[in-house]
Design a protein around this motif. Sequence first.
Motif, mmCIF file in Angstrom:
data_model
loop_
_atom_site.group_PDB
_atom_site.id
_atom_site.type_symbol
_atom_site.label_atom_id
_atom_site.label_comp_id
_atom_site.label_asym_id
_atom_site.label_seq_id
_atom_site.Cartn_x
_atom_site.Cartn_y
_atom_site.Cartn_z
ATOM 1 N N LYS A 1 -9.943 6.467 -5.391
ATOM 2 C CA LYS A 1 -8.867 5.653 -5.953
ATOM 3 C C LYS A 1 -8.713 5.916 -7.441
ATOM 4 C CE LYS A 1 -8.269 0.848 -7.155
ATOM 5 N NZ LYS A 1 -8.566 -0.546 -6.884
ATOM 6 N N ASP B 1 -4.315 6.785 -3.911
ATOM 7 C CA ASP B 1 -5.473 7.215 -3.126
ATOM 8 C C ASP B 1 -5.523 8.729 -3.164
ATOM 9 O OD1 ASP B 1 -6.361 4.674 -2.225
ATOM 10 O OD2 ASP B 1 -4.638 4.621 -0.860
ATOM 11 N N ARG C 1 0.830 -1.195 0.000
ATOM 12 C CA ARG C 1 0.000 0.000 0.000
ATOM 13 C C ARG C 1 0.867 1.247 0.000
ATOM 14 N NH1 ARG C 1 -5.239 -0.841 0.403
ATOM 15 N NH2 ARG C 1 -5.947 -2.734 1.462
#
Length: 406
Positions: free
Chosen positions: A44, A39, A18
């Motif tokens: 997204k 993000d 991530r």
Amino acid sequence: MPEQIYVRNLKAGDVLFREGEEGDDAYIVETGTVEISLDLPSGKKVIATLGKGEIIGEMSLIADAPRSATAIAAEESELLVLKRDRLLKPIEAADPIMRLMIQMIVDRLRDAPRWMQEGDGSTPDISNARQLAFDEVRELALRRIQIEGEMRQAIEVPEFELHYQPIINLKTGMLAGYEALMRWTHPERGFVSPGEFIPLAEESGMIVEMGRWALETGLRDHLAMLEAFKKSFPDEKPPFVSVNVSGRQLFELSEIDVLRDIIKKSGVDPSQIKLELTESLMVHDAEHAAVALEKLKELGILLAIDDFGTGYSSLSYLHRFPFDTLKIDRAFVVNMAKDEASRKLVRAIAGMAIDLGLDIVAEGIEEQHEYDILAGYGCHYGQGFLMARPSPISNNIELIENATTW
Ligand code: C2E
Ligand code: CA
Ligand code: CA
């Protein structure tokens, strides 16, 4: 390096990493596809879909920064894992200018998607630690560029000079030859030690040009010293001149043609020329070294293996490669008095070299007892501060004119 690469399997939807996480691995897609997304405040945003053969996650390793995006398997995928060290070791070993460029490119690439998405074109905030690492590499690179420029100028002026250190026949005390050693007097910094500038010259490739200069100058000076020698010692064997050659100079075989031309033009009898090479050449690429050394031998010159016993010295070098002379490193000679193991080692190296028909030169003789021990072991030649320090040609000619022996 099989132990550093393994496989990671992901199902559709599995998160590889991530945004913001620390990164330890990079990945190569073997099968399947992986989606790279950001993000953003608006939600997204997929910025890329990577498939077979593409690399993921390398940028945060190179930039030593958190992941700049999120990677999620879009389908069942198989990834090869590239461990941090595998990727970073070669980069760390690279030339600082190359490292700076890699880092700059990666930094720009990493931040590009976000600039584009956010559209404000502002310079992104780079963390303090990254900025420091960056500054450090930049400074290293700038210093390197500066010293390279200085070395280039030093050849032209020239600020380089060769000093010569007599090499003595340990049995007779006669001068047998001399080693040419480069000296650099920088206009502001003064004397710069070869231990400092030779490695830089090697890394930057400047050593190729400097090596040509050293051979040319060494051979010219040799003719002057030889003339004096013949007057003082008409019945003695003429001395040889030893010139250091960096392995880096022989990366290209065509350089040997350049050296051959220098030798031809000099008019020096090739049998009076000795080139000193360290084992790094053989370690780097033994097959290439074998070809290069044979090609050098065809010039009719002598070859010495320098600093023997320091690095990766392998006894096999001695019969695999066409050396005429082995130079025992100063480190062994220094320790002989107090350390029996050093004495044994020197004796063993000397015995073996004699068996193989090689001449031996012991380096760094500073004390009479070292001289005596080495002569006792059958070492043919020696050099060191006990007999003479390296000094300009004028001083060496004076020694010869005074018919000095040791
Ligand atoms: P090297 O080829 O092993 O040269 C011998 C070094 O030992 C020289 O250091 C010499 O001054 C030093 N030395 C000789 N006798 C004694 C002694 O009794 N005691 C001590 N303490 N030292 C002694 P130098 O001149 O500082 O050169 C250092 C290295 O720089 C050389 O080591 C060689 O690797 C490199 N170098 C010098 N000139 C050239 C050159 O023209 N081309 C290349 N490629 N390398 C060079
Ligand atoms: Ca040497
Ligand atoms: Ca040496």
